[in-house]
Design a protein around this motif. Structure first.
Motif, short mmCIF file in Angstrom:
data_model
loop_
_atom_site.label_atom_id
_atom_site.label_comp_id
_atom_site.label_asym_id
_atom_site.label_seq_id
_atom_site.Cartn_x
_atom_site.Cartn_y
_atom_site.Cartn_z
N VAL A 46 9.89 8.41 7.47
CA VAL A 46 8.87 8.29 6.43
C VAL A 46 9.39 7.51 5.22
CG1 VAL A 46 7.44 9.62 4.82
CG2 VAL A 46 7.65 10.33 7.20
N LYS A 47 10.65 7.69 4.88
CA LYS A 47 11.22 6.98 3.74
C LYS A 47 11.14 5.47 3.97
CE LYS A 47 15.41 6.80 0.92
NZ LYS A 47 16.76 7.34 0.75
N THR A 48 11.47 5.04 5.17
CA THR A 48 11.39 3.62 5.51
C THR A 48 9.94 3.15 5.53
OG1 THR A 48 13.43 3.81 6.79
CG2 THR A 48 12.03 1.89 7.23
N MET A 49 9.06 3.98 6.04
CA MET A 49 7.64 3.61 6.05
C MET A 49 7.11 3.42 4.63
SD MET A 49 6.10 6.08 9.03
CE MET A 49 4.42 5.59 8.67
N ARG A 50 7.52 4.28 3.71
CA ARG A 50 7.08 4.15 2.31
C ARG A 50 7.58 2.83 1.71
NH1 ARG A 50 4.73 8.69 0.22
NH2 ARG A 50 5.08 10.63 1.36
N LYS A 51 8.80 2.45 2.08
CA LYS A 51 9.33 1.17 1.59
C LYS A 51 8.53 0.00 2.15
CE LYS A 51 14.08 2.64 0.77
NZ LYS A 51 15.48 2.48 1.14
N ILE A 52 8.19 0.08 3.43
CA ILE A 52 7.40 -0.99 4.05
C ILE A 52 6.03 -1.10 3.39
CG2 ILE A 52 6.21 -1.68 6.18
CD1 ILE A 52 9.21 -2.23 6.24
N VAL A 53 5.40 0.03 3.12
CA VAL A 53 4.09 0.02 2.45
C VAL A 53 4.22 -0.64 1.07
CG1 VAL A 53 2.29 1.49 1.42
CG2 VAL A 53 3.15 1.98 3.72
N ALA A 54 5.28 -0.31 0.34
CA ALA A 54 5.50 -0.91 -0.98
C ALA A 54 5.74 -2.41 -0.86
CB ALA A 54 6.67 -0.23 -1.68
N LEU A 55 6.51 -2.81 0.15
CA LEU A 55 6.78 -4.25 0.35
C LEU A 55 5.50 -5.01 0.69
CD1 LEU A 55 10.11 -4.14 2.38
CD2 LEU A 55 9.79 -5.04 0.07
N ARG A 56 4.67 -4.42 1.52
CA ARG A 56 3.42 -5.08 1.91
C ARG A 56 2.45 -5.21 0.75
NH1 ARG A 56 1.81 -4.67 7.79
NH2 ARG A 56 -0.27 -4.39 6.94
N ARG A 57 2.61 -4.34 -0.24
CA ARG A 57 1.77 -4.38 -1.43
C ARG A 57 2.14 -5.56 -2.34
NH1 ARG A 57 2.65 0.90 -3.79
NH2 ARG A 57 1.79 1.81 -1.91
N GLN A 58 3.39 -6.00 -2.26
CA GLN A 58 3.87 -7.11 -3.09
C GLN A 58 3.36 -8.44 -2.56
OE1 GLN A 58 8.12 -6.94 -2.91
NE2 GLN A 58 8.30 -5.40 -4.49
N GLU A 59 3.29 -9.40 -3.45
CA GLU A 59 2.97 -10.75 -3.03
C GLU A 59 4.20 -11.35 -2.36
OE1 GLU A 59 1.20 -13.26 -5.96
OE2 GLU A 59 -0.12 -11.66 -6.68
N ALA A 60 3.98 -12.32 -1.48
CA ALA A 60 5.06 -12.89 -0.67
C ALA A 60 6.19 -13.44 -1.53
CB ALA A 60 4.51 -13.98 0.25
N HIS A 61 5.86 -14.16 -2.59
CA HIS A 61 6.93 -14.76 -3.41
C HIS A 61 7.73 -13.69 -4.13
CE1 HIS A 61 3.84 -14.38 -6.56
NE2 HIS A 61 4.84 -14.38 -7.41
#
Length: 80
Positions: A46-61
């Motif tokens: 779950v910790k890794t999943m939360r990080k992925i969700v946060a990363l996907r929320r960011q813009e690519a740049h």
């Protein structure tokens, strides 16, 4: 006096809308927790999943910039 009662009524309506939205937000938050719990019970981290969700929320740049900075720091600290 009529203006005061109109203002009081408008204020009451705003407060009630906020209360309804807060309740909806709590319900959504509980649903998200349930999804994470289900994922965890299926063996996902779950910790890794939360990080992925946060990363996907960011813009690519912004994500690329953060990745580059992290890589620079890891290299400087010999964590590569």
């Amino acid at each position: 006096m009529a203006e005061e009662s109109v203002a009081a009524e408008q204020l009451r309506l705003f407060i009630e809308r906020i209360e309804r939205l807060e309740e909806e937000k709590k319900g959504i938050s509980d649903d998200i927790k349930d999804v994470y719990a289900e994922a965890k019970s299926n063996g996902y981290d779950v910790k890794t999943m939360r990080k992925i969700v946060a990363l996907r929320r960011q813009e690519a740049h912004a994500r690329q910039e953060a990745d580059a900075l992290l890589e620079t720091y890891r290299t400087a600290l010999g964590l590569h």
